[in-house]
Motif scaffolding. Sequence first.
Motif, PDB file in Angstrom:
ATOM      1  N   THR A  49       0.577  -1.253   0.019  1.00 27.56           N
ATOM      2  CA  THR A  49       0.051   0.112   0.003  1.00 27.56           C
ATOM      3  C   THR A  49       1.109   1.182  -0.020  1.00 27.56           C
ATOM      4  O   THR A  49       1.794   1.193   0.848  1.00 27.56           O
ATOM      5  N   PHE A 150      -2.409   6.239  -4.795  1.00 28.05           N
ATOM      6  CA  PHE A 150      -3.275   4.912  -4.923  1.00 28.05           C
ATOM      7  C   PHE A 150      -3.592   4.418  -6.603  1.00 28.05           C
ATOM      8  O   PHE A 150      -4.200   3.648  -6.934  1.00 28.05           O
ATOM      9  N   ASN A 152      -5.779   6.174  -8.323  1.00 27.05           N
ATOM     10  CA  ASN A 152      -7.292   6.027  -8.243  1.00 27.05           C
ATOM     11  C   ASN A 152      -7.967   6.985  -8.916  1.00 27.05           C
ATOM     12  O   ASN A 152      -7.177   8.031  -9.651  1.00 27.05           O
ATOM     13  N   ARG A 157     -13.832   4.585  -3.756  1.00 22.16           N
ATOM     14  CA  ARG A 157     -13.278   3.045  -4.075  1.00 22.16           C
ATOM     15  C   ARG A 157     -12.709   2.576  -2.670  1.00 22.16           C
ATOM     16  O   ARG A 157     -12.336   3.566  -1.727  1.00 22.16           O
ATOM     17  N   TYR A 159     -10.105  -0.004  -0.722  1.00 18.84           N
ATOM     18  CA  TYR A 159      -8.988  -0.774  -0.618  1.00 18.84           C
ATOM     19  C   TYR A 159      -8.810  -1.749   0.674  1.00 18.84           C
ATOM     20  O   TYR A 159      -8.943  -0.944   1.848  1.00 18.84           O
ATOM     21  N   ILE A 167      -2.023  -4.714  -0.368  1.00 20.35           N
ATOM     22  CA  ILE A 167      -3.270  -4.598  -0.844  1.00 20.35           C
ATOM     23  C   ILE A 167      -3.913  -5.754  -1.102  1.00 20.35           C
ATOM     24  O   ILE A 167      -3.410  -6.466  -2.354  1.00 20.35           O
ATOM     25  N   TYR A 169      -7.375  -6.387  -1.644  1.00 19.24           N
ATOM     26  CA  TYR A 169      -8.585  -6.366  -2.111  1.00 19.24           C
ATOM     27  C   TYR A 169      -8.809  -4.845  -2.351  1.00 19.24           C
ATOM     28  O   TYR A 169      -8.579  -3.988  -1.799  1.00 19.24           O
ATOM     29  N   ASP A 170      -9.601  -4.952  -3.623  1.00 12.30           N
ATOM     30  CA  ASP A 170      -9.775  -3.456  -4.310  1.00 12.30           C
ATOM     31  C   ASP A 170     -11.307  -3.455  -4.968  1.00 12.30           C
ATOM     32  O   ASP A 170     -11.425  -4.542  -6.006  1.00 12.30           O
TER      33      ASP A 170
END
Length: 350
Positions: A49, A150, A152, A157, A159, A167, A169-170
Amino acid sequence: MKKKKTRRTTLLIAALLLTGVFIIYLEEPRPRGTVETVTPAVQKSGTLTPELAGIAAYLNTQNITLGELVGKKVILVDIWTYSCINCQRTLPYITAWHEKYKDLGLEIIGVHSPEFDFEKNPANVARAVEKWGIQYPVVLDNDHATWRAFRNNYWPRKYLIDIDGYIAYDHIGEGAYDETERKIQELLQERQERLGISLAMPLELSTINAPTVNFRQIGTPEIYLGSEFTRGNFGSPEGLPHGKTITYFAAAERTPNNVYLEGTWTVGKDHVRLESDTGKVHLQFTAKNANIVAGGPSNVTTYLNGEQREQFRTSSSDLYPVAMEKEYGTYDLTLDVTGKGFELYTFTFG
């Protein structure tokens, strides 16, 4: 990112809300640079992360970093902004997860990355945090430094970061709530094994009383006003010339899914502002619900298919519902506005 020692200033904003006083901690933004990642608790394959970056202020905490939580907690990072209807519809789930799992090792951090300038105001965000009953830390990413870290491009969203700082899961947008909660449970169980502890983990999934949306039945896109934010869907022939004050006249014909104005309005980059004492906004939309992001001290009366429905006053800049129907369909909406200074940013649908 190159680290720079910063001087912290603490600003006490007494927001006299219905339930109390907010303390907002302001932080001098760090300079831009390369993305800083956390130090992992255990080296393994995967994506580390990034660290929080460029935080302008803190709510519900004096300070927080992801790095200090690695090796101790499972982290849910929720990137959101308070006037976003999609974000608002996820908040009942996230606040419920906080209450359910906070004592089992889950730390939720709301990263508030604003879409509009008024969402950079700490007092405005504090009101939203109070409104939605958010008790976990919220950090203000006013320059989108954490958003960029991130990589993004979406609101909202989520994470999920495992105990080692990777990380795991997203998820983009709304939905997948059961899937997300199962992943939370999985990562919390992994945390227990890593720390050699045993806590009773609930196996049932949360039941949340929150509205659901059938996106296939929404036939009108999100509509932005303003010279720079517009994506089209503006029908008044006078257009949206930046910085100009325009008198808009009633259109002889109106096309569905296009906004039409009446009255005198000034066109900003992300909104239009009413300059005359009264004005009107027309839109034929296909959905069940319609909302506006608006501000300015004005009174609004809504009409749906020619029938008067609601009256409300805009005060703080926020999202306001303007149509709440039981069935999906096509509706003619008129907003009759009284009071110069009314600001209209966008229409959203559900």
